[in-house]
Scaffold this active site. Sequence first.
Site, mmCIF file in Angstrom:
data_model
loop_
_atom_site.group_PDB
_atom_site.id
_atom_site.type_symbol
_atom_site.label_atom_id
_atom_site.label_comp_id
_atom_site.label_asym_id
_atom_site.label_seq_id
_atom_site.Cartn_x
_atom_site.Cartn_y
_atom_site.Cartn_z
ATOM 1 N N LYS A 128 -0.143 3.273 8.939
ATOM 2 C CA LYS A 128 0.000 4.321 7.903
ATOM 3 C C LYS A 128 0.116 5.713 8.494
ATOM 4 O O LYS A 128 0.971 6.506 8.087
ATOM 5 C CB LYS A 128 -1.210 4.278 6.948
ATOM 6 C CG LYS A 128 -1.303 3.039 6.093
ATOM 7 C CD LYS A 128 -2.433 3.164 5.082
ATOM 8 C CE LYS A 128 -3.817 3.182 5.704
ATOM 9 N NZ LYS A 128 -4.170 1.890 6.337
ATOM 10 N N THR A 129 -0.762 6.041 9.420
ATOM 11 C CA THR A 129 -0.801 7.411 9.933
ATOM 12 C C THR A 129 0.497 7.776 10.646
ATOM 13 O O THR A 129 1.080 8.840 10.415
ATOM 14 C CB THR A 129 -1.994 7.587 10.876
ATOM 15 O OG1 THR A 129 -3.205 7.320 10.160
ATOM 16 C CG2 THR A 129 -2.047 9.005 11.420
ATOM 17 N N GLU A 172 -1.040 9.782 3.097
ATOM 18 C CA GLU A 172 -1.490 8.490 3.588
ATOM 19 C C GLU A 172 -2.433 7.901 2.546
ATOM 20 O O GLU A 172 -3.457 8.503 2.215
ATOM 21 C CB GLU A 172 -2.188 8.659 4.934
ATOM 22 C CG GLU A 172 -2.672 7.365 5.554
ATOM 23 C CD GLU A 172 -3.261 7.582 6.940
ATOM 24 O OE1 GLU A 172 -4.014 6.706 7.388
ATOM 25 O OE2 GLU A 172 -2.963 8.626 7.565
#
Length: 496
Positions: A128-129, A172
Amino acid sequence: MNTAQFTPAGTLTAEDLGRIHLIGVGGVGMSGLARLFLTRGLPVSGSELREWPSLAGLRALGGTIHMSHETSNLDGVDTVVYSSAIPQDHLEMVEARRRGLRVLHRSEALAAAMTGRRTVAVAGTHGKTTTTSMVTMVLQQAGTDPSFVIGGEISEVGSGAHHGTGEYFVVEADESDRSFLIYRPYVSIITNIEADHLNTYGDLANLEATFAEFARLTDPDGFIITCADDPGGRRLAETLRAEGRRVHTYGLSPDADLRLDDMASTAQGVRFLAGIDGHSLGEIRLPVPGRHMGLNSASAVLTAYLLGLPVEAAEVALGAFPGVRRRFERKGVADGVLVYDEYAYHPTSMTLALQTLREVAGDGRLIVVFQPYRLYRTRDLQAEIAAALGIADELVLLEVFGPGELRQPGEGSAALVEAVPLDAAHKVFVDSWEDAPVEVARRARPGDVVVTMGAPPISLMGDQLIDALTARASGGAADPTAGVAVDPDGAASAAG
């Protein structure tokens, strides 16, 4: 956590929150939210117990930081924000409710900031990041000036949050506690769905059902993106398409909407040819290695294409992508040893990162310093984590970082190290934070690659490894505790 009681996106604006106080403001997620509010011109205060690196930047933006948790910190405050790492009986939480202040989970406060923007929400078990960072940089390169909140800092930019002037808000979306269910995305990106957070979901089927619930919250005028190479993402796409929803996929799979061809990864980076709807979008290059990085970048390319933004912006932005701090971050070289820092703690992301680092190591050895993140994950995925760590030539294992968790007999890293398929001479469990840099300096030799990997506190060890190796080269002995601003057993705010 009952997110059904949370305030969903579109109900409040950031300005409705008044004077905002964040408990545990030094954590990556909380400090990013604080930065967002400060760059939006809102009054922000926060409380912490340790001098985290992010705090200096918050003070420079006008934030008030209290280096203790006290009831007086709430004087003049309208809204108190907490993360899932903060217990409900925390003295500032109790005092906030006694005073009748608005109390919001971090996700609720973030949702308020999204009001009036087209949200691009990036979810998934891992990746995700990095993906959120890539999407942000592509939108910036396209001139849209998006707002963003990322669970990490884009390297060389030094920021994980910003209040932009454009219509898009990139975020996020955290699935660990179901809090992503209060967002109302215009674009939903789901990188993958694998077994994790089983303390919350119980099993993979429930986790997949919740991701589907999240995807169904996507604006009908927007779209959903999943990875065709991920079994969970593929199942999700099939389910949603059967419901008539607009879903687009990316990957190496022949039936992916955005197809990646001729992908190659070396220590210098990764490249691939992108094609969609029967025509080429050109070659995409990233200066960071790893096939998983290529897949992450493909979702950013597909997002730009579907939003009608120039794909050339994606090519330029990704070609200059500097990486994200603690995501395959090169810390430096000392005494001939190359040191990296990597946040991976889920076995799939660990495997991908270690396979890439194996390529970087070449003829040298790969030494891993690993601190598992959360007891439940270490217990539930012990075999998979052990197999990933078996990629290493040498392993230095620390105790599990699990703030607020109660370790049962037989749980933790002492059991994990036994499961790692390395000879006893090539793996060691150290129960003291101070012993890890010493152990690495004893084992490493010129040409080796060392990576610190796992839970948030381990990121502070990279510089200590550099110091220990430098001291070894000069014939001295470094103080392994110098500059340490964290209890390696963790405080709640560390995971915030």
